[in-house]
Design an enzyme around this catalytic site. Structure first.
Site, mmCIF file in Angstrom:
data_model
loop_
_atom_site.group_PDB
_atom_site.id
_atom_site.type_symbol
_atom_site.label_atom_id
_atom_site.label_comp_id
_atom_site.label_asym_id
_atom_site.label_seq_id
_atom_site.Cartn_x
_atom_site.Cartn_y
_atom_site.Cartn_z
ATOM 1 N N ASP A 105 0.847 -1.195 0.000
ATOM 2 C CA ASP A 105 0.000 0.000 0.000
ATOM 3 C C ASP A 105 0.883 1.245 0.000
ATOM 4 N N ILE A 144 1.979 0.417 -6.565
ATOM 5 C CA ILE A 144 1.815 -0.688 -7.530
ATOM 6 C C ILE A 144 2.556 -0.391 -8.840
ATOM 7 N N ALA A 158 -5.926 -1.301 -4.827
ATOM 8 C CA ALA A 158 -5.262 0.009 -4.841
ATOM 9 C C ALA A 158 -5.840 0.910 -5.921
ATOM 10 N N THR A 207 -15.662 -1.092 -10.262
ATOM 11 C CA THR A 207 -16.855 -0.405 -9.758
ATOM 12 C C THR A 207 -18.002 -0.464 -10.760
ATOM 13 N N ASP A 208 -19.229 -0.273 -10.244
ATOM 14 C CA ASP A 208 -20.390 -0.190 -11.146
ATOM 15 C C ASP A 208 -20.403 1.124 -11.922
ATOM 16 N N GLU A 209 -19.570 2.100 -11.478
ATOM 17 C CA GLU A 209 -19.618 3.415 -12.142
ATOM 18 C C GLU A 209 -19.135 3.352 -13.586
ATOM 19 N N TYR A 262 -13.047 9.716 -12.487
ATOM 20 C CA TYR A 262 -12.806 8.494 -11.703
ATOM 21 C C TYR A 262 -13.324 7.273 -12.464
ATOM 22 N N LYS A 306 -11.290 4.034 -14.010
ATOM 23 C CA LYS A 306 -11.545 2.636 -13.627
ATOM 24 C C LYS A 306 -11.911 1.814 -14.876
ATOM 25 N N ARG A 342 -28.217 5.291 -4.948
ATOM 26 C CA ARG A 342 -27.068 4.378 -4.909
ATOM 27 C C ARG A 342 -27.549 3.037 -4.363
ATOM 28 N N ASP A 354 -25.001 20.877 -6.758
ATOM 29 C CA ASP A 354 -24.861 19.492 -7.229
ATOM 30 C C ASP A 354 -23.432 19.210 -7.703
ATOM 31 N N GLY A 389 -21.973 16.658 -13.461
ATOM 32 C CA GLY A 389 -22.127 15.364 -14.146
ATOM 33 C C GLY A 389 -22.596 14.253 -13.230
HETATM 34 P P1 NAD Z 1 -9.753 3.755 -0.269
HETATM 35 O O1 NAD Z 1 -9.530 5.094 -0.886
HETATM 36 O O2 NAD Z 1 -10.293 3.666 1.111
HETATM 37 O O3 NAD Z 1 -8.397 2.915 -0.302
HETATM 38 C C1 NAD Z 1 -7.540 2.904 -1.415
HETATM 39 C C2 NAD Z 1 -6.203 2.327 -0.937
HETATM 40 O O4 NAD Z 1 -5.321 2.223 -2.072
HETATM 41 C C3 NAD Z 1 -5.494 3.219 0.090
HETATM 42 O O5 NAD Z 1 -5.014 2.439 1.158
HETATM 43 C C4 NAD Z 1 -4.344 3.851 -0.702
HETATM 44 O O6 NAD Z 1 -3.216 4.172 0.100
HETATM 45 C C5 NAD Z 1 -4.033 2.740 -1.697
HETATM 46 N N1 NAD Z 1 -3.390 3.203 -2.936
HETATM 47 C C6 NAD Z 1 -3.791 4.216 -3.760
HETATM 48 N N2 NAD Z 1 -2.956 4.319 -4.812
HETATM 49 C C7 NAD Z 1 -2.022 3.348 -4.666
HETATM 50 C C8 NAD Z 1 -0.903 2.930 -5.438
HETATM 51 N N3 NAD Z 1 -0.579 3.555 -6.585
HETATM 52 N N4 NAD Z 1 -0.165 1.885 -5.002
HETATM 53 C C9 NAD Z 1 -0.481 1.249 -3.834
HETATM 54 N N5 NAD Z 1 -1.519 1.615 -3.061
HETATM 55 C C10 NAD Z 1 -2.282 2.644 -3.469
HETATM 56 O O7 NAD Z 1 -10.675 2.991 -1.299
HETATM 57 P P2 NAD Z 1 -11.757 1.834 -1.106
HETATM 58 O O8 NAD Z 1 -13.076 2.452 -0.945
HETATM 59 O O9 NAD Z 1 -11.254 0.877 -0.128
HETATM 60 O O10 NAD Z 1 -11.721 1.185 -2.574
HETATM 61 C C11 NAD Z 1 -10.922 0.045 -2.869
HETATM 62 C C12 NAD Z 1 -11.183 -0.373 -4.311
HETATM 63 O O11 NAD Z 1 -12.569 -0.666 -4.481
HETATM 64 C C13 NAD Z 1 -10.852 0.690 -5.346
HETATM 65 O O12 NAD Z 1 -10.279 0.068 -6.469
HETATM 66 C C14 NAD Z 1 -12.202 1.285 -5.715
HETATM 67 O O13 NAD Z 1 -12.206 1.791 -7.030
HETATM 68 C C15 NAD Z 1 -13.088 0.074 -5.578
HETATM 69 N N6 NAD Z 1 -14.498 0.359 -5.263
HETATM 70 C C16 NAD Z 1 -14.826 1.053 -4.132
HETATM 71 C C17 NAD Z 1 -16.173 1.250 -3.826
HETATM 72 C C18 NAD Z 1 -16.626 1.988 -2.593
HETATM 73 O O14 NAD Z 1 -17.832 2.204 -2.424
HETATM 74 N N7 NAD Z 1 -15.760 2.386 -1.697
HETATM 75 C C19 NAD Z 1 -17.169 0.755 -4.681
HETATM 76 C C20 NAD Z 1 -16.770 0.105 -5.850
HETATM 77 C C21 NAD Z 1 -15.437 -0.111 -6.116
HETATM 78 O O1 DAU Z 2 -20.666 3.036 -7.015
HETATM 79 C C1 DAU Z 2 -19.394 2.680 -6.543
HETATM 80 C C2 DAU Z 2 -18.616 3.925 -6.176
HETATM 81 O O2 DAU Z 2 -19.202 4.427 -4.986
HETATM 82 C C3 DAU Z 2 -17.127 3.671 -5.959
HETATM 83 O O3 DAU Z 2 -16.559 3.217 -7.164
HETATM 84 C C4 DAU Z 2 -16.422 4.928 -5.470
HETATM 85 O O4 DAU Z 2 -15.066 4.648 -5.170
HETATM 86 C C5 DAU Z 2 -17.117 5.404 -4.224
HETATM 87 O O5 DAU Z 2 -16.546 6.623 -3.801
HETATM 88 C C6 DAU Z 2 -18.612 5.593 -4.473
HETATM 89 O O6 DAU Z 2 -18.853 6.708 -5.360
HETATM 90 P P1 DAU Z 2 -20.051 7.742 -5.084
HETATM 91 O O7 DAU Z 2 -19.741 9.008 -5.767
HETATM 92 O O8 DAU Z 2 -21.373 7.119 -5.355
HETATM 93 O O9 DAU Z 2 -19.885 7.870 -3.457
HETATM 94 P P2 DAU Z 2 -19.972 9.146 -2.500
HETATM 95 O O10 DAU Z 2 -20.018 8.608 -1.109
HETATM 96 O O11 DAU Z 2 -18.966 10.171 -2.836
HETATM 97 O O12 DAU Z 2 -21.415 9.712 -2.842
HETATM 98 C C7 DAU Z 2 -22.586 8.932 -2.676
HETATM 99 C C8 DAU Z 2 -23.765 9.788 -3.129
HETATM 100 O O13 DAU Z 2 -23.910 10.862 -2.202
HETATM 101 C C9 DAU Z 2 -23.563 10.426 -4.491
HETATM 102 O O14 DAU Z 2 -24.798 10.483 -5.163
HETATM 103 C C10 DAU Z 2 -23.081 11.827 -4.178
HETATM 104 C C11 DAU Z 2 -23.775 12.130 -2.865
HETATM 105 N N1 DAU Z 2 -23.054 13.024 -1.934
HETATM 106 C C12 DAU Z 2 -21.740 12.748 -1.656
HETATM 107 C C13 DAU Z 2 -21.028 13.575 -0.800
HETATM 108 C C14 DAU Z 2 -19.566 13.290 -0.513
HETATM 109 C C15 DAU Z 2 -23.709 14.086 -1.350
HETATM 110 O O15 DAU Z 2 -24.921 14.308 -1.594
HETATM 111 N N2 DAU Z 2 -23.001 14.891 -0.500
HETATM 112 C C16 DAU Z 2 -21.682 14.703 -0.221
HETATM 113 O O16 DAU Z 2 -21.084 15.517 0.535
#
Ligand code: NAD
Ligand code: DAU
Length: 357
Positions: A36, A65, A87, A139-141, A165, A169, A229, A295, A298
């Protein structure tokens, strides 16, 4: 599980990666190497709960990585059975503010990482090479946005990423797929919906709402609050990743979703109601702090996952309902205020000040 395998995990100090590391060491006899970079969202304290027995099977490497020499050294040293790549740069709003950081981490560094793993994989004996998996967490995004009545995303839904983002991905997924198609690297891709649970960095909606409510600050909701979501508990996500590693077919992708579609306003209202019950505030319901703000540019309207494939082929089911999972999550943050305080570093405060001012 008596698997005795070596898992090379990346991003295991982040939110989802740390859950995967903890669950892996708790559920089987294997070893974990966690590489990490410790960016702002990577936190070694996320692994503090590992006991002595689990720690004896765990190694941490601080690195990127995209550092081919470092990755190659550790691949050769530990000869993993699987690489699980969490990562990434992960916050959509940050990708809007600084897309190049996302292209560097999620595309360029991933490309180097794939090449390094491929070069090592090619040195393996045929049996070990055939049993190896490179599992890429996506991700589903990547599928874009749905309207209110559109059918949920399946594995066949065309990619149409909207944010920098999501585009980074999607590019990463294409690279992973190409390394399978061109070189035969045994890959798996998982595309999951929004995760929630303990240890999520409080820039994302759920922990941000909890933290702001506790501090008596505005809870910012973008636009109308009607965006939807599909919430997935992080442990359900990690159990799906484990099943994909055990039973998934090389070259396949699997959608993972929580079957819990909620509007953002519903989510923050539920958080406020839970806090009203668990930590009543003399000033009245926390709902008074919900504030509609400008908002997100996008802003994708709706995500929804059809996870019939992973249910049918791998026998996966989400175990948490959103109501129970959210209650547990709120309770975790209430019981871990020192963790919450520790992640609000200068970098966190800088982001919040710049983004919400
Ligand atoms: P996070 O931001 O909490 O953690 C990301 C981790 O990756 C951190 O520990 C960071 O230090 C490490 N990292 C970043 N760049 C790096 C690099 N170049 N080399 C090594 N380490 C690195 O993220 P998360 O929410 O735990 O997400 C993990 C994975 O799941 C990501 O690939 C993200 O796209 C995917 N994902 C997350 C969500 C969500 O809702 N959180 C949903 C769908 C997919
Ligand atoms: O769908 C999977 C994705 O979910 C992951 O790939 C991403 O890593 C993860 O960050 C997440 O993306 P979102 O943009 O959906 O998550 P976030 O928590 O940022 O926002 C969730 C929803 O809430 C989104 O519609 C934006 C809204 N939001 C977010 C923040 C930070 C607000 O209304 N207010 C806020 O301050």
């Amino acid at each position: 599980m008596q698997d005795g395998k070596l898992y090379f995990v990346t991003g295991g100090a982040g939110f989802i990666g740390s859950c995967f590391v903890i669950d892996t060491l708790a559920q089987n006899t294997g070893n974990v190497l966690n590489l990490d970079k410790l960016t702002y969202s990577g936190n070694p304290h996320n692994l503090d709960s590992l006991g002595p027995e689990a720690k004896a099977r765990y190694n941490f490497v601080h690195g990127d990585i995209g550092d081919a020499a470092l990755v190659s050294r550790y691949l050769n040293q530990c000869q993993p059975d699987a690489v699980v790549n969490f990562a990434a740069e992960t916050h959509v709003d940050r990708s809007i503010a600084d897309p190049s950081a996302f292209i560097r981490a999620n595309v360029a560094a991933l490309g180097v990482f794939l090449e390094t793993v491929l070069n090592w994989w090619r040195t393996l004996a045929p049996e070990k090479a055939a049993a190896f998996h490179f599992l890429h967490v996506s991700t589903d995004e990547v599928f874009g946005a749905l309207g209110p009545d559109d059918p949920s995303f399946t594995e066949q839904t065309p990619y149409a990423p909207n944010s920098p983002y999501a585009a980074s991905k999607a590019a990463g997924d294409h690279l992973v797929r190409a390394f399978h198609h061109t070189y035969g690297l045994p890959v798996l891709i998982t595309n999951c919906s929004n995760n929630y649970g303990p240890r999520q960095f409080p820039e994302k909606l759920i922990p941000l709402a909890i933290l702001n409510a506790l501090a008596g600050r505005a809870i910012p909701v973008y636009g109308s609050g009607g965006n939807i979501r599909d919430w997935l508990h992080v442990q359900d996500h990690c159990s799906a990743v484990h099943l994909a590693l055990q039973k998934g077919s090389s070259g396949q992708s699997y959608n993972i979703g929580g079957k819990s579609e909620k509007t953002n306003l519903e989510v923050v209202r539920n958080i406020c109601l839970l806090l009203d019950e668990m930590r009543p505030d003399a000033g009245g319901s926390y709902q008074r702090l919900i504030t509609m703000v400008k908002d997100r540019p996008g802003h994708d309207f709706r995500y929804s996952i059809n996870c019939a494939k992973i249910e049918r082929e791998l026998g996966w089911r989400p175990e948490h309902t959103f109501a129970e999972g959210l209650r547990e999550t709120v309770l975790w943050y209430l019981n871990n205020e020192s963790w919450l305080a520790s992640v609000q570093t200068g970098e966190y405060r800088r982001w919040i000040a710049a983004h919400y001012s």
